[in-house]
Scaffold this active site. Structure first.
Site, PDB file in Angstrom:
ATOM      1  N   LYS A  13      -2.476   4.084 -19.065  1.00 20.30           N
ATOM      2  CA  LYS A  13      -2.644   4.234 -17.615  1.00 20.30           C
ATOM      3  C   LYS A  13      -3.572   5.415 -17.358  1.00 20.30           C
ATOM      4  O   LYS A  13      -3.351   6.523 -17.874  1.00 20.30           O
ATOM      5  CB  LYS A  13      -1.275   4.535 -17.012  1.00 20.30           C
ATOM      6  CG  LYS A  13      -1.037   3.939 -15.654  1.00 20.30           C
ATOM      7  CD  LYS A  13       0.428   4.174 -15.301  1.00 20.30           C
ATOM      8  CE  LYS A  13       0.783   3.662 -13.950  1.00 20.30           C
ATOM      9  NZ  LYS A  13       2.098   4.113 -13.539  1.00 20.30           N
TER      10      LYS A  13
HETATM   11  C1  E4P Z   1       3.249   2.710 -10.562  1.00 22.96           C
HETATM   12  O1  E4P Z   1       2.849   2.446 -11.665  1.00 22.96           O
HETATM   13  C2  E4P Z   1       3.832   3.987 -10.180  1.00 22.96           C
HETATM   14  O2  E4P Z   1       4.549   4.479 -11.275  1.00 22.96           O
HETATM   15  C3  E4P Z   1       4.816   3.879  -9.051  1.00 22.96           C
HETATM   16  O3  E4P Z   1       4.879   2.569  -8.543  1.00 22.96           O
HETATM   17  C4  E4P Z   1       4.693   4.928  -8.018  1.00 22.96           C
HETATM   18  O4  E4P Z   1       5.680   4.714  -7.055  1.00 22.96           O
HETATM   19  P1  E4P Z   1       6.170   5.833  -6.011  1.00 22.96           P
HETATM   20  O5  E4P Z   1       5.185   5.908  -4.914  1.00 22.96           O
HETATM   21  O6  E4P Z   1       7.495   5.329  -5.561  1.00 22.96           O
HETATM   22  O7  E4P Z   1       6.281   7.125  -6.796  1.00 22.96           O
END
Ligand code: E4P
Length: 218
Positions: free
Chosen positions: A83
């Site tokens: 990522k």
């Molecule tokens: C996605 O890969 C992220 O880890 C995640 O969806 C972020 O979500 P949040 O806005 O609830 O922290």
């Protein structure tokens, strides 16, 4: 539509995996920090439970270090998806790692323009954050609609839309309606998907009536 679980909590992943609906997992530095565990160990354990893509995020902000971190993360298991953030360096790292055959998830996407760049950089997944857009008074699902339309107009774009920052069931339902490829859902929102007061009420009534018959199936 694939279901990924948005957590680094191995216990929760194991539990949900038993339902057979976990197609992958997404983690981020905040989710890993919550576990208090060693990053590589957590990712290795998740990859031993789930055979689909498991996103593990780089911590560097410059492309050469992101690439080195990405290669190290990819060595943990074949299904590790590296990522990277949607920055210039993140996209450079995306191009290099994708060309090496590593799956890349470009995260922190908040606009259609950014989603176009992720596709151009050869990302396997792009993660638009719908909940965080809603939080600031924007419409997260509008962004998903736009990206779906743009990607559909360009068959050369192979990037899958991975709806992230999901907060509630309607984000999931609307994603399905739009035909997105993947939704990553935190365990709390997955529980909300199951729940309906009429299901609970109906089951209570059935169980009560059944008890009245005095019968047993086994
Ligand atoms: C996605 O890969 C992220 O880890 C995640 O969806 C972020 O979500 P949040 O806005 O609830 O922290």
């Amino acid at each position: 539509m694939k279901f990924f679980v948005d957590t680094a909590d191995v216990g929760k992943i194991k539990d949900l995996a038993e339902t057979g609906m976990v197609d992958g997992v997404t983690t981020n530095p905040s989710l890993v920090a919550k576990t208090g565990r060693d990053f590589s160990e957590v990712i290795a354990e998740i990859c031993s439970i789930v055979s689909g893509p498991v996103s593990a995020e780089v911590a560097a902000t410059d492309a050469p270090t992101m690439i080195a971190e990405g290669r190290k993360l990819h060595n943990i298991a074949e299904n590790v998806t590296v990522k990277v953030p949607l920055t210039v360096d993140g996209l450079k790292a995306c191009r290099t790692l994708s060309d090496e055959g590593t799956m890349v998830n470009v995260t922190l996407c908040f606009s259609s323009a950014q989603a176009i760049l992720a596709a151009k950089a050869g990302a396997t997944f792009v993660s638009p954050f719908v909940g965080r857009l809603d939080d600031i008074g924007s419409n997260g699902m509008e962004l998903i609609r736009d990206i779906c339309e743009i990607y559909a107009n360009h068959t050369a774009f192979k990037t899958e839309i991975l709806v992230a920052s999901v907060r509630h069931p309607m984000h999931v339902v609307e994603s399905a309606r739009l035909g997105v490829d993947v939704v990553t859902i935190p365990p709390s929102a997955i529980r909300q998907l199951y729940n309906h007061p009429l299901t609970d009420k109906g089951l209570d009534a059935f169980l009560k009536d059944w008890a009245g018959t005095g019968q047993s199936i086994l």
